[in-house]
Structures are given as structure tokens and as C-alpha cells.
Design a protein around this motif. Structure first.
Motif, mmCIF file in Angstrom:
data_model
loop_
_atom_site.group_PDB
_atom_site.id
_atom_site.type_symbol
_atom_site.label_atom_id
_atom_site.label_comp_id
_atom_site.label_asym_id
_atom_site.label_seq_id
_atom_site.Cartn_x
_atom_site.Cartn_y
_atom_site.Cartn_z
ATOM 1 N N ASN A 134 32.156 41.287 33.099
ATOM 2 C CA ASN A 134 31.245 42.265 33.700
ATOM 3 C C ASN A 134 30.288 42.785 32.624
ATOM 4 N N LEU A 135 29.172 43.335 33.053
ATOM 5 C CA LEU A 135 28.269 44.004 32.114
ATOM 6 C C LEU A 135 27.879 45.333 32.747
ATOM 7 N N ASP A 136 28.191 46.420 32.051
ATOM 8 C CA ASP A 136 28.016 47.770 32.609
ATOM 9 C C ASP A 136 28.706 47.802 33.976
ATOM 10 N N SER A 137 27.984 48.167 35.033
ATOM 11 C CA SER A 137 28.680 48.211 36.334
ATOM 12 C C SER A 137 28.459 46.920 37.125
ATOM 13 N N PHE A 138 27.901 45.904 36.483
ATOM 14 C CA PHE A 138 27.601 44.655 37.192
ATOM 15 C C PHE A 138 28.766 43.676 37.047
ATOM 16 N N LYS A 139 29.393 43.363 38.181
ATOM 17 C CA LYS A 139 30.596 42.526 38.160
ATOM 18 C C LYS A 139 30.245 41.051 37.921
ATOM 19 N N ASN A 140 30.970 40.412 37.037
ATOM 20 C CA ASN A 140 30.781 38.978 36.731
ATOM 21 C C ASN A 140 29.322 38.631 36.449
ATOM 22 N N MET A 141 28.639 39.498 35.743
ATOM 23 C CA MET A 141 27.197 39.313 35.529
ATOM 24 C C MET A 141 26.903 38.290 34.433
ATOM 25 N N VAL A 142 27.867 38.098 33.501
ATOM 26 C CA VAL A 142 27.648 37.188 32.371
ATOM 27 C C VAL A 142 28.744 36.133 32.400
ATOM 28 N N GLY A 143 28.368 34.864 32.445
ATOM 29 C CA GLY A 143 29.429 33.863 32.465
ATOM 30 C C GLY A 143 28.898 32.453 32.547
ATOM 31 N N VAL A 144 29.826 31.521 32.698
ATOM 32 C CA VAL A 144 29.464 30.097 32.766
ATOM 33 C C VAL A 144 30.309 29.424 33.851
ATOM 34 N N PHE A 145 29.781 28.338 34.375
ATOM 35 C CA PHE A 145 30.608 27.431 35.183
ATOM 36 C C PHE A 145 31.182 26.402 34.214
ATOM 37 N N ASN A 146 32.470 26.310 34.121
ATOM 38 C CA ASN A 146 33.097 25.326 33.239
ATOM 39 C C ASN A 146 34.556 25.165 33.674
ATOM 40 N N ASN A 232 32.470 33.694 49.412
ATOM 41 C CA ASN A 232 32.160 35.120 49.203
ATOM 42 C C ASN A 232 32.335 35.939 50.480
ATOM 43 N N LEU A 233 32.992 35.371 51.495
ATOM 44 C CA LEU A 233 33.245 36.160 52.711
ATOM 45 C C LEU A 233 33.917 37.493 52.330
ATOM 46 N N GLY A 234 33.356 38.578 52.809
ATOM 47 C CA GLY A 234 33.943 39.899 52.548
ATOM 48 C C GLY A 234 33.655 40.454 51.182
ATOM 49 N N HIS A 235 32.956 39.680 50.334
ATOM 50 C CA HIS A 235 32.784 40.101 48.942
ATOM 51 C C HIS A 235 31.549 40.960 48.700
ATOM 52 N N THR A 236 30.491 40.828 49.532
ATOM 53 C CA THR A 236 29.291 41.644 49.276
ATOM 54 C C THR A 236 29.642 43.120 49.452
ATOM 55 N N ILE A 237 30.234 43.432 50.607
ATOM 56 C CA ILE A 237 30.641 44.826 50.843
ATOM 57 C C ILE A 237 31.919 45.125 50.048
ATOM 58 N N GLY A 238 32.797 44.122 49.925
ATOM 59 C CA GLY A 238 34.046 44.317 49.174
ATOM 60 C C GLY A 238 33.795 44.686 47.720
ATOM 61 N N HIS A 239 32.887 43.975 47.051
ATOM 62 C CA HIS A 239 32.584 44.305 45.645
ATOM 63 C C HIS A 239 32.016 45.715 45.540
ATOM 64 N N ILE A 241 32.686 48.232 47.490
ATOM 65 C CA ILE A 241 33.817 49.170 47.652
ATOM 66 C C ILE A 241 34.661 49.197 46.369
ATOM 67 N N GLU A 242 34.809 48.032 45.762
ATOM 68 C CA GLU A 242 35.611 47.954 44.530
ATOM 69 C C GLU A 242 34.999 48.790 43.414
ATOM 70 N N LYS A 243 33.659 48.870 43.424
ATOM 71 C CA LYS A 243 32.982 49.657 42.374
ATOM 72 C C LYS A 243 33.218 51.151 42.555
ATOM 73 N N ILE A 244 33.320 51.594 43.812
ATOM 74 C CA ILE A 244 33.423 53.049 44.028
ATOM 75 C C ILE A 244 34.874 53.499 44.222
ATOM 76 N N ASP A 245 35.780 52.572 44.345
ATOM 77 C CA ASP A 245 37.168 52.941 44.657
ATOM 78 C C ASP A 245 38.068 51.833 44.097
ATOM 79 N N GLN A 246 38.629 52.084 42.915
ATOM 80 C CA GLN A 246 39.354 51.001 42.213
ATOM 81 C C GLN A 246 40.768 50.790 42.777
ATOM 82 N N LYS A 247 40.839 50.337 44.023
ATOM 83 C CA LYS A 247 42.170 50.138 44.618
ATOM 84 C C LYS A 247 42.630 48.690 44.521
ATOM 85 N N ALA A 301 25.906 50.759 45.712
ATOM 86 C CA ALA A 301 26.682 49.811 44.890
ATOM 87 C C ALA A 301 26.335 48.363 45.257
ATOM 88 N N ALA A 302 26.137 48.091 46.551
ATOM 89 C CA ALA A 302 25.823 46.712 46.989
ATOM 90 C C ALA A 302 24.439 46.283 46.505
#
Ligand code: GLY
Length: 343
Positions: A134-146, A232-239, A241-247, A301-302
Motif C-alpha cells: 500500500n502507499l499512504d491510504s491507497f491499497k496495493n498501489m505499488v507492485g508488480v505482476f510476477n 474484483n466482485l465486491g471489492h470496489t465497495i469492499g475496499h 469499507i475496509e479503509k474506514i472500518d478495519q474489520k 474512500a472509493a
């Protein structure tokens, strides 16, 4: 044991469901690997690790940062690692995401593999070659496919997980059923308690079927140009929610999947009875379904989701139970819908 393969752009990845940590040396090169793990997994399983230096990182989403990657890279230099080194990540999704990323950038890339210890990572994070932080509040913002050379999914290690972590992993398995396998959905509905209890026959089948679904999708679209977006089904809104409520990731994805199901019903793709079936299954797996978060907080957050394309985004709808469809929609359309179903 069942074996699945992804023949990726950077090499072949073999996923072994039902293999044991104790046998990992059979998959390693002759030289000792450098092991990357977290403090929990080290304390539980260190005596079963193969021989080799161990780099231990902390736990939780907060350590999934470039700072942790830098720490690992400095340790690798300190250990005298070179291009022939092999990195073995032993842990859940966070360890595997970070270890795979560190291995991919150290000296422009060294060989790596995973022993995947959580249900969530066995069915999702460690399969498919997405590595990053992650970078700041951006989830999986920096990475590679490998692709890792191998992923070992040791079923026995699931026994040490808290119950909430089993439910988190089951949420991603529900996702795989919903996007592509109505028979697996029925199997899950009939076996929800046995899944929660980690009944060996049920959990092995669910993990194997999930890995099968995911590895086929990744094989067809490794870099998420098209079909992989369905994962990514459920992940746009899910991510959001994850940012505002770490459950927990799975719990947030469960809420995101309910929202996506309602959105699909709103468009006339699925029926109220289909939505009720999804909600019933999620609740039976001890996952939350109350959409009681603040709509404006979710929207804010979305808006920072990396899948955003200008004022549009790709949203995954359900066309039927077992069939997903990806559509480019305006952010404003999703926001209107979020306002209509959340507080
Ligand atoms: N977790 C979604 C993917 O691997 O594409």
C-alpha cells in the motif's frame, strides 16, 4: 494433494493444495532459501521451517508498506544475497504480497515461492502473481505482476487461525462461486458449518476449487486487462469499507458483495431471491451483511480506488449466480446507488 498451474509471462507457477510445509525442501533449489515470515508464523512453525536465514516482519495491514520492503532489501544485502538467492515467503497474504514484491525488485528480480498459511491467502492473495504494498491510504498501489515458482497450501496450518480469519477466507471462496460456479455455490450452501469447522474434505475441496477457478482466470488474463476484473466482485465497495472500518478484508468484501448483488438486482440482472440466497450464505458463514456504514465516507474512500479510470470505473455485476459481468460505469452512478443502500 492437487496441483494447479499458471503459465505466466514471467514463468510457470505451480500451486499445490494439500501439500505440507514439512515437504517444502522438495521444491527449493539446493542452496538455502532466505525465509520471509511474520512474528506469529515464526513463533508457531519455526521448527518446521527449512534451513536458511529468517527475516521477520510485523503483522497487520499497517506494515504492508515500502518501508517494510526497504527493511527486507537491506537485510538481503546484509546477508550477502545475490542473483542466485531464493526467497521463500511463509505466511498469509501480507507476507506473500511483500515477499513477492521484495523478491521481484531485489537485483531486478530473484526466484521466489510461498508457503501460504491463511485461508484468505490460499484461495486468493498468494495465487495469481499480484505482489505489492500500500502507499499512504491507497491499497496495493505499488507492485508488480510476477508469478511465484510454487505456492504450497498446507491445510493443517489453517487450524491455528482464529475463527474470524476462517470466515474472512470463506468470503473470497463465496466470490469464486458467485463469479463462475453455481454447483460450488450449492455445495457451499449445503456445507457451511462443515466449512467453518474446517472439515478436511469440505475445506480441501473449497480451496482446490477456488484455486482452480482463480488460476484459470489468471491464465487467460494475467495482467487484468479484461476477465481478471471479475475477481474484483465486491471489492470496489469492499475496499472502501475496509479503509474506514478495519474489520478484515473478507468481512469488508462480504458487505461489498451484498452491495454488488443489490446493484445487480437494481439493474434487473438477478432477482430478490438470488440476493437473499447470497445474504443467507454470507450470514451462515458468520460474515456481516448489515449495510450500516456512512454512504459519504464510503464514496470518499472509493474515489481513491486505483481501478478508477477518469470519471468512470469498472464495476463487477452478477448476471446470474455463477456468472459475473464487468461494466464501465460512471462514478456518479455507483455513488447514487451507494447513497440509496447505505446510511
Ligand atoms: N484478488 C484479485 C486478483 O488477484 O486479481
Amino acid at each position: 494433494m492437487k496441483k494447479f498451474q499458471v503459465n505466466g509471462l514471467m514463468g510457470l507457477s505451480s500451486i499445490y493444495v494439500g501439500e505440507s510445509l514439512s515437504n517444502v525442501k522438495e521444491y527449493l533449489p539446493d542452496t538455502e532459501p532466505v525465509i520471509i515470515t511474520d512474528s506469529n508464523i515464526r513463533d508457531l512453525y519455526q521448527d518446521r521451517f527449512p534451513k536458511g536465514p529468517v527475516i521477520t516482519i510485523g503483522t497487520g495491514e499497517k506494515i504492508k508498506t515500502l518501508h517494510t520492503v526497504e527493511f527486507i532489501l537491506r537485510e538481503l544485502i546484509h546477508l550477502g544475497c545475490d542473483r542466485s538467492s531464493f526467497i521463500l515467503g511463509i505466511g498469509g497474504g501480507i507476507v506473500c504480497d511483500i515477499a513477492g514484491f521484495a523478491a521481484s525488485v531485489f537485483l531486478r528480480g530473484v526466484r521466489f515461492g510461498f508457503v501460504s498459511t491463511s485461508l484468505l491467502s490460499q484461495v486468493d492473495a498468494s495465487v495469481g502473481g499480484k505482489n505489492g504494498v500500500n502507499l499512504d491510504s491507497f491499497k496495493n498501489m505499488v507492485g508488480v505482476f510476477n508469478q511465484p515458482e510454487f505456492v504450497i497450501c498446507d491445510m493443517d496450518m489453517l487450524a491455528s487461525l482464529p475463527k474470524s480469519e476462517i470466515s474472512n477466507g470463506l468470503a473470497e471462496i463465496v466470490k469464486h462461486c458467485l463469479i463462475s460456479d453455481p454447483d460450488m455455490l450449492s455445495f457451499m450452501e449445503q456445507n457451511r458449518q462443515r466449512a467453518l469447522d474446517l472439515d478436511p474434505d469440505v475445506i480441501s475441496r473449497l480451496v482446490a476449487d477456488s484455486v482452480d477457478i482463480k488460476s484459470r482466470v489468471v491464465q487467460r488474463d494475467e495482467k487484468e486487462a479484461d476477465e481478471r476484473k471479475k475477481l474484483n466482485l465486491g471489492h470496489t465497495i469492499g475496499h472502501a469499507i475496509e479503509k474506514i472500518d478495519q474489520k478484515g478484508h473478507g468481512r469488508a468484501v462480504a458487505l461489498g458483495m451484498k452491495a454488488a448483488a443489490l446493484f445487480s438486482m437494481d439493474r434487473g440482472y438477478i432477482s430478490r431471491a438470488d440476493v437473499d440466497r447470497i445474504v443467507d450464505l454470507l450470514e451462515g458463514l458468520n460474515l456481516p451483511t448489515d449495510l450500516d456504514h456512512d454512504a459519504d465516507q464510503i464514496i470518499r474512500a472509493a474515489a481513491r480506488d486505483k481501478k478508477k479510470q477518469g470519471s468512470d470505473l469498472f464495476f463487477v455485476f452478477l448476471e446470474a449466480l455463477g456468472k459475473a459481468r464487468v461494466e464501465k460505469i460512471a462514478y456518479e452512478e455507483m455513488n447514487r446507488f451507494i447513497r440509496s443502500i447505505f446510511k
